[in-house]
Write an enzyme that holds these catalytic residues in place. Structure first.
Site, PDB file in Angstrom:
ATOM      1  N   LYS A   9       9.200  16.539  -3.770  1.00 58.56           N
ATOM      2  CA  LYS A   9      10.257  16.169  -4.717  1.00 58.56           C
ATOM      3  C   LYS A   9      11.065  17.397  -5.122  1.00 58.56           C
ATOM      4  CE  LYS A   9       9.364  11.830  -4.866  1.00 58.56           C
ATOM      5  NZ  LYS A   9      10.321  10.856  -4.385  1.00 58.56           N
ATOM      6  N   VAL A  13      11.504  15.203 -14.037  1.00 57.63           N
ATOM      7  CA  VAL A  13      11.452  15.179 -15.502  1.00 57.63           C
ATOM      8  C   VAL A  13      10.003  15.056 -15.942  1.00 57.63           C
ATOM      9  CG1 VAL A  13      12.159  13.909 -17.565  1.00 57.63           C
ATOM     10  CG2 VAL A  13      13.713  14.081 -15.606  1.00 57.63           C
ATOM     11  N   MET A  34      14.336  10.670  -8.608  1.00 57.20           N
ATOM     12  CA  MET A  34      14.084  11.500  -9.764  1.00 57.20           C
ATOM     13  C   MET A  34      12.731  11.105 -10.365  1.00 57.20           C
ATOM     14  SD  MET A  34      16.230  11.991 -13.299  1.00 57.20           S
ATOM     15  CE  MET A  34      16.329  10.300 -13.737  1.00 57.20           C
ATOM     16  N   PRO A  35      11.682  11.871 -10.119  1.00 57.45           N
ATOM     17  CA  PRO A  35      10.381  11.567 -10.715  1.00 57.45           C
ATOM     18  C   PRO A  35      10.406  11.763 -12.232  1.00 57.45           C
ATOM     19  CG  PRO A  35      10.156  13.102  -8.889  1.00 57.45           C
ATOM     20  CD  PRO A  35      11.612  12.987  -9.184  1.00 57.45           C
ATOM     21  N   TYR A  36       9.680  10.903 -12.903  1.00 59.41           N
ATOM     22  CA  TYR A  36       9.531  10.980 -14.355  1.00 59.41           C
ATOM     23  C   TYR A  36       8.039  10.905 -14.658  1.00 59.41           C
ATOM     24  CZ  TYR A  36       9.619   9.614 -19.266  1.00 59.41           C
ATOM     25  OH  TYR A  36       9.411   9.559 -20.623  1.00 59.41           O
TER      26      TYR A  36
END
Length: 67
Positions: A35, A41, A1-3
């Site tokens: 992704k 996010v 989950m990239p932030y």
């Protein structure tokens, strides 16, 4: 989950521009790193210019000085 956390000055962007940033950063992560956009996010923090300093001076003062 990239932030991804984007910080900008509070007076700098409209709601539409912020939406475009969120969509663009999400697309970039999909295109470059493959992704999942549904788990990506993006947070935009807006900082008052009195709380942002460059070269020992607040952005508020720099803008008044034309810097």
């Amino acid at each position: 989950m990239p932030y991804v956390n984007i910080k900008i000055t509070r007076d700098g962007a409209t709601a539409e521009q912020k939406e475009a940033l969120i969509a663009g950063v999400t697309k970039l992560l999909v295109d470059v790193l493959n992704k999942n956009p549904n788990t990506t996010v993006v947070v935009i923090d807006e900082v008052e210019t009195d709380n942002w300093g460059i070269g020992g001076t607040t952005v508020t003062k720099r803008r008044k000085q034309g810097l």
